[in-house]
Design a protein around this motif. Structure first.
Motif, PDB file in Angstrom:
ATOM      1  N   THR A 196       6.311   2.773 -17.584  1.00 45.60           N
ATOM      2  CA  THR A 196       7.304   3.073 -16.543  1.00 45.60           C
ATOM      3  C   THR A 196       6.597   3.489 -15.279  1.00 45.60           C
ATOM      4  OG1 THR A 196       7.464   5.401 -17.209  1.00 45.60           O
ATOM      5  CG2 THR A 196       8.972   3.844 -18.265  1.00 45.60           C
ATOM      6  N   PHE A 197       7.331   3.307 -14.153  1.00 42.75           N
ATOM      7  CA  PHE A 197       6.796   3.721 -12.860  1.00 42.75           C
ATOM      8  C   PHE A 197       7.967   3.979 -11.927  1.00 42.75           C
ATOM      9  CE2 PHE A 197       5.416   2.534  -8.522  1.00 42.75           C
ATOM     10  CZ  PHE A 197       4.425   3.490  -8.332  1.00 42.75           C
ATOM     11  N   THR A 198       7.967   5.142 -11.284  1.00 43.97           N
ATOM     12  CA  THR A 198       9.000   5.492 -10.318  1.00 43.97           C
ATOM     13  C   THR A 198       8.434   5.283  -8.926  1.00 43.97           C
ATOM     14  OG1 THR A 198       9.957   7.110 -11.827  1.00 43.97           O
ATOM     15  CG2 THR A 198      10.525   7.304  -9.500  1.00 43.97           C
ATOM     16  N   ASP A 199       9.161   4.482  -8.130  1.00 45.32           N
ATOM     17  CA  ASP A 199       8.605   4.070  -6.846  1.00 45.32           C
ATOM     18  C   ASP A 199       9.529   4.487  -5.717  1.00 45.32           C
ATOM     19  OD1 ASP A 199       7.147   2.890  -4.832  1.00 45.32           O
ATOM     20  OD2 ASP A 199       7.891   0.854  -5.228  1.00 45.32           O
ATOM     21  N   GLY A 200       8.989   5.198  -4.801  1.00 48.23           N
ATOM     22  CA  GLY A 200       9.660   5.522  -3.551  1.00 48.23           C
ATOM     23  C   GLY A 200       8.620   5.654  -2.464  1.00 48.23           C
TER      24      GLY A 200
ATOM     25  N   ASP B  40      17.088   5.638  -1.744  1.00 50.91           N
ATOM     26  CA  ASP B  40      17.087   5.537  -3.209  1.00 50.91           C
ATOM     27  C   ASP B  40      15.651   5.433  -3.718  1.00 50.91           C
ATOM     28  OD1 ASP B  40      19.781   5.663  -3.390  1.00 50.91           O
ATOM     29  OD2 ASP B  40      20.112   3.501  -3.679  1.00 50.91           O
ATOM     30  N   GLN B  41      15.525   5.584  -5.043  1.00 53.93           N
ATOM     31  CA  GLN B  41      14.234   5.342  -5.677  1.00 53.93           C
ATOM     32  C   GLN B  41      14.392   4.170  -6.644  1.00 53.93           C
ATOM     33  OE1 GLN B  41      13.183   8.890  -7.838  1.00 53.93           O
ATOM     34  NE2 GLN B  41      14.338   8.289  -9.651  1.00 53.93           N
ATOM     35  N   ILE B  42      13.249   3.513  -6.911  1.00 53.59           N
ATOM     36  CA  ILE B  42      13.287   2.353  -7.790  1.00 53.59           C
ATOM     37  C   ILE B  42      12.554   2.724  -9.075  1.00 53.59           C
ATOM     38  CG2 ILE B  42      12.624  -0.064  -8.076  1.00 53.59           C
ATOM     39  CD1 ILE B  42      12.761  -0.310  -5.020  1.00 53.59           C
ATOM     40  N   ASP B  43      13.174   2.432 -10.198  1.00 56.45           N
ATOM     41  CA  ASP B  43      12.594   2.772 -11.501  1.00 56.45           C
ATOM     42  C   ASP B  43      12.161   1.482 -12.206  1.00 56.45           C
ATOM     43  OD1 ASP B  43      13.186   5.544 -11.232  1.00 56.45           O
ATOM     44  OD2 ASP B  43      15.301   5.039 -11.656  1.00 56.45           O
ATOM     45  N   LEU B  44      10.831   1.385 -12.465  1.00 63.41           N
ATOM     46  CA  LEU B  44      10.297   0.223 -13.184  1.00 63.41           C
ATOM     47  C   LEU B  44      10.109   0.591 -14.644  1.00 63.41           C
ATOM     48  CD1 LEU B  44       7.534  -1.060 -10.705  1.00 63.41           C
ATOM     49  CD2 LEU B  44       9.967  -1.639 -10.784  1.00 63.41           C
TER      50      LEU B  44
ATOM     51  N   THR C 231      10.812  -4.545 -15.647  1.00 65.48           N
ATOM     52  CA  THR C 231      12.226  -4.498 -15.252  1.00 65.48           C
ATOM     53  C   THR C 231      12.379  -3.450 -14.155  1.00 65.48           C
ATOM     54  OG1 THR C 231      12.914  -5.083 -17.487  1.00 65.48           O
ATOM     55  CG2 THR C 231      14.573  -4.093 -16.032  1.00 65.48           C
ATOM     56  N   ALA C 232      13.188  -3.793 -13.137  1.00 63.97           N
ATOM     57  CA  ALA C 232      13.359  -2.874 -12.003  1.00 63.97           C
ATOM     58  C   ALA C 232      14.842  -2.491 -11.854  1.00 63.97           C
ATOM     59  CB  ALA C 232      12.842  -3.517 -10.724  1.00 63.97           C
ATOM     60  N   ALA C 233      15.083  -1.219 -11.566  1.00 60.25           N
ATOM     61  CA  ALA C 233      16.447  -0.706 -11.276  1.00 60.25           C
ATOM     62  C   ALA C 233      16.303   0.396 -10.246  1.00 60.25           C
ATOM     63  CB  ALA C 233      17.100  -0.203 -12.543  1.00 60.25           C
ATOM     64  N   PHE C 234      17.465   0.788  -9.607  1.00 61.07           N
ATOM     65  CA  PHE C 234      17.370   1.855  -8.602  1.00 61.07           C
ATOM     66  C   PHE C 234      18.248   3.017  -9.022  1.00 61.07           C
ATOM     67  CE2 PHE C 234      20.881  -0.816  -7.223  1.00 61.07           C
ATOM     68  CZ  PHE C 234      21.887   0.108  -6.897  1.00 61.07           C
ATOM     69  N   SER C 235      17.922   4.125  -8.447  1.00 66.34           N
ATOM     70  CA  SER C 235      18.709   5.353  -8.690  1.00 66.34           C
ATOM     71  C   SER C 235      18.588   6.234  -7.463  1.00 66.34           C
ATOM     72  CB  SER C 235      18.179   6.072  -9.934  1.00 66.34           C
ATOM     73  OG  SER C 235      16.822   6.469  -9.744  1.00 66.34           O
ATOM     74  N   THR C 236      19.462   7.263  -7.431  1.00 67.53           N
ATOM     75  CA  THR C 236      19.454   8.186  -6.292  1.00 67.53           C
ATOM     76  C   THR C 236      18.682   9.430  -6.682  1.00 67.53           C
ATOM     77  OG1 THR C 236      21.590   7.351  -5.566  1.00 67.53           O
ATOM     78  CG2 THR C 236      20.858   9.501  -4.686  1.00 67.53           C
ATOM     79  N   PRO C 237      17.578   9.695  -6.020  1.00 70.15           N
ATOM     80  CA  PRO C 237      16.756  10.850  -6.388  1.00 70.15           C
ATOM     81  C   PRO C 237      17.309  12.136  -5.775  1.00 70.15           C
ATOM     82  CG  PRO C 237      15.743   9.681  -4.583  1.00 70.15           C
ATOM     83  CD  PRO C 237      16.989   8.916  -4.929  1.00 70.15           C
TER      84      PRO C 237
END
Length: 826
Positions: free
Chosen positions: A326-330, A281-285, A235-241
């Protein structure tokens, strides 16, 4: 009175001799005798006187005192010849005597030819005296003239054979047929080299010692292959780092793959994405799949691939350990590896693995079939685990290939990977290549590395489908029965040892089939390309000599192996098939000849038209014999070849090298057996059958050899030569009857039983063959009767009786005179 008495005594002698003559009138070979008389002493009363002038002379006055026997002379005149029923009986015509052996070994002589055989097959007289003559040399039928000896005739016991020295042929060879220009050829199935290690050995771990008591053996097989469905998406979502990431705004798509310890990836998951991502933004898997707890899970990591807005390729963004969800992607993925999106179609797949020598591209036979595996989920892959793979011991085999069938086809296997050898006990490979990408690749060769001439025969492997066997692994005796021109050849044998090579096998087949490479005619070599056995890439090619009648064949049961120490044979399933058809019709004939021991030997002879022009026709002949026995290790059955050249009238004008030579080194017979071929009665004419087809023929009509035969009969010639007749039709000399003559036959001393011995007045015996040097001849099956003349002897007896009576009268008269004289006193 005494004078008369001598006359009476002489008469008695005459009567004795005549009586003996008459008594032996039926004795074969008897010679009658005559009594010869001479006067005894004379009483001389006057010696007489010579004539004178006064007297005419007087004769001597002598009174005889009687008679004496001067000689009893044998009459050696010829007796009557009478035919007898005994072939051994001998009648002498002319002078001379048969020679026999006395009881003390001395030589005696006789005219009595009544002979027979004793228990030792010796020729003897009725009284047991052995007939003398020349015997035979030891082990032969040649007369031994060094000394005389008792003669023998071993009826039913003596045996003889005659080696063939000439064979005469008749036939017609058609000059209008096509010449032989293409030889027949057959090819075998692939003979593989089983010494090359293939990917299927046992891998054993553990030593069985106290420190390491467990020994485990694993096999590389289908258990080392598994179907892997693609990972489930996260599952993928985004957030502001807190810090800008550098991402641009838009929609981002993700796909993930599993990665094993060898770095091999599975097919990717389906796409999962996130929209509305802002700048920086960053993407949170989250919810990344975790299969670490599944038994036997080979995967250690998850690769995460991202597709940026406006991009066309998924690029590697990062890797997480299995179990991390989980994986944080930027990350910047511009330099990341591109995603391999290939996947297998739904279908059934089977895999094979081979080892490769990159220096010469030799490739081992494949492993056992890995599969089939039914792939039913889209986007699946298949993983091969090489943990149980036995690595080759030959360092030249440094790579391996993997083959797989295409979807919908299970008969052909295509190369899908060419890899370095895996790390021992580790490594793997994952297949996700679609079928359309492999059908142009090289195809699997199930036979592996083909055997070559230097390959040990025990290492040769043959394939029957997916089954491999080493038919020569058990050492022993290999028997081969081939065919030439549709005719089965004599079986030949090869001893297979640990050092026997494929080249030895090829030479054996060549020799057993009688293939010829060397012409026996100077300046006329055999046609190029015929008569050979070779091997290329494991395929044996047998090329016959030119001519349809020389077409070779190797049936399924041609090879039979008897393992050492066993009696049961087993068939070697080595298959041959025709690869080239011969042309050039000709003839084929088999004939039997005999060696010096009388053994029958079969020879096969074929012909083929080699050349024809306006002036001549040339036929080539080939001959072979399965009974040829050369010195080991040679096994050839070739016995000869040659040419027949005919003129424009079809007459034979030359036949160079018209000879065959059969080796007989493994028997006690004379070797080689050399036979002249008489081809003078062979012609070259355009004969046809009733349908108008050209025909040729060639046959042996006679030969001068014979098989062993037993002595069944004999004859004795007038010259005394004893000729034996054997059951095989041959004749051989068995001995020579000798005769003796004397300067004075009358001087011989009779010793009884019709025998004579030499005396001081007979002279020395002159010995020779009948009919030579003044000696008479012999008539076999006949006897010489007594030469007694009974009529003449009866006359002699009457005269002797009269003489005796007259003598007695003389004595009576003398007695009367004495009586008168005595009476004067009265």
């Amino acid at each position: 009175m005494t004078t008369a008495l001598t006359g009476m005594q002489g008469s008695e002698t005459v009567i004795d001799v005549v009586g003996n003559n008459i008594a032996n009138s039926n004795t074969v070979g008897f010679k009658a005798s005559d009594v010869l008389f001479a006067t005894q002493f004379l009483q001389t009363q006057s010696i007489g006187s010579a004539p004178s002038d006064r007297n005419g002379g007087t004769n001597p006055r002598q009174i005889g005192l009687g008679v004496k026997v001067a000689e009893i002379a044998p009459n050696f005149s010829q007796g009557t010849i009478e035919i007898s029923s005994n072939p051994l009986d001998l009648a002498i015509q002319g002078s001379g005597f048969l020679m026999v052996q006395g009881s003390q070994g001395e030589q005696l002589y006789t005219r009595n030819g009544q002979l027979k055989l004793n228990s030792e097959n010796q020729i003897v007289t009725a009284n047991g005296n052995k007939l003398l003559g020349y015997g035979l040399r030891e082990g032969s039928f040649e007369l031994n003239e060094a000394f005389v000896q008792p003669l023998t005739i071993a009826l039913g016991g003596e045996r003889v054979a005659q080696a063939t020295t000439e064979a005469v042929f008749q036939g017609v060879l058609n000059p209008t047929v096509n010449a032989g220009t293409v030889p027949a050829a057959i090819q075998s199935e692939v003979m593989g080299d089983g010494s090359v290690v293939y990917p299927n050995g046992e891998v054993t771990t553990g030593t069985g010692t106290d420190a390491d008591p467990f020994v485990t053996t694993d096999l590389f097989n289908s258990d080392d292959v598994e179907i892997r469905t693609p990972p489930t998406p996260g599952t993928a979502a985004f957030s502001t780092p807190g810090t800008p990431t550098g991402l641009v705004g838009g929609t981002y798509a993700y796909r993930i793959t599993y990665v094993d310890g060898s770095g091999r990836e599975t097919s990717p998951s389906t796409v999962f994405n996130v929209t509305g991502v802002g700048v920086d933004d960053q993407i949170d898997l989250t919810d990344l799949p975790d299969i670490s707890s599944i038994p036997g899970n080979p995967y250690t990591n998850i690769n995460i691939y991202r597709l940026d807005p406006g991009a066309t390729e998924y690029r590697l963004s990062g890797t997480v350990a299995m179990g991390t969800t989980t994986f944080t992607d930027g990350n910047d993925v511009s330099a990341g590896a591109a995603l391999n999106t290939n996947t297998l179609e739904n279908g059934s797949y089977t895999y094979y693995v081979t080892y490769l020598n990159p220096a010469n591209n030799n490739e081992s036979r494949p492993s056992v079939a890995l599969g089939p595996f039914a792939v039913s989920d889209d986007d699946s892959s298949v993983r091969l685990d090489f943990t149980d793979l036995q690595l080759p011991t030959d360092p030249n085999y440094s790579r391996m290939k993997i083959y797989r069938n295409a979807e919908g086809s299970t008969a052909t296997f295509y190369e899908v990977a060419n890899l370095p050898l895996p790390t021992p006990g580790a490594d793997s490979w994952i297949d996700k290549a679609p079928s359309t990408s492999i059908t142009g690749n090289s195809q699997l060769n199930f036979d592996g590395v083909g055997a070559a001439g230097g390959t040990l025969l025990a290492n040769v492997q043959l394939r029957n489908g997916s089954t491999y066997a080493r038919p020569f692994a058990e050492l022993g005796t290999l028997q081969f029965t081939g065919e030439v021109g549709g005719t089965q050849q004599a079986p030949q044998s090869l001893e297979i040892t640990a050092t026997t090579t494929v080249q030895d096998f090829l030479d054996f087949v060549n020799d057993a089939l009688g293939l010829q490479q060397q012409s026996n005619v100077n300046g006329r070599p055999l046609p190029v390309g015929g008569g050979s056995v070779s091997i290329v890439n494991g395929v044996v090619t047998v090329t016959s000599n030119y001519g349809e009648e020389n077409t070779v064949g190797i049936p399924l049961t041609a090879f039979r192996l008897t393992p050492a120490g066993q009696v049961v044979t087993q068939t070697v399933d080595l298959t041959f098939s025709e690869s080239q058809e011969a042309n050039g019709p000709g003839t084929s004939t088999e004939f039997v000849v005999y060696d010096s021991l009388g053994s029958p030997l079969t020879v096969r002879m074929t012909t083929v038209l080699e050349a024809a022009d306006s002036n001549s026709t040339t036929y080539r002949w080939y001959a072979s014999s399965g009974d040829s026995q050369p010195v080991a290790p040679e096994l050839t059955t070739v016995v000869g070849n040659g040419l027949m050249v005919f003129d424009s009238r079809g007459n034979l004008i030359s036949s160079p090298s018209a000879r065959i030579s059969v080796q007989r080194e493994l028997t006690a017979s004379e070797s080689p057996l050399e036979i002249e071929l008489n081809l003078e009665q062979v012609t070259a004419l355009a004969e046809t059958d009733s349908s108008g087809n050209a025909v040729s023929s060639l046959n042996m009509v006679r030969q001068d050899g014979f098989p062993p035969g037993v002595l069944t009969d004999f004859i004795i010639t007038d010259s005394g030569l004893i000729q034996g007749q054997f059951s095989n039709g041959t004749q051989r000399t068995l001995g020579q009857v000798l005769m003796a003559r004397f300067a004075n036959d009358g001087g011989l001393r009779q010793v009884g039983n019709g025998l004579y011995s030499a005396s001081v007045n007979s002279g020395t015996a002159f010995v020779s063959s009948p009919g030579e040097d003044g000696i008479g001849t012999l008539t076999a099956g006949a006897v010489e009767l007594s030469n007694t003349d009974i009529g003449q002897d009866l006359v002699k007896m009457i005269l002797a009786q009269t003489q005796y009576q007259a003598g007695s009268r003389v004595i009576s008269t003398a007695q009367q005179l004495l009586d008168e004289l005595l009476a004067l006193n009265r």
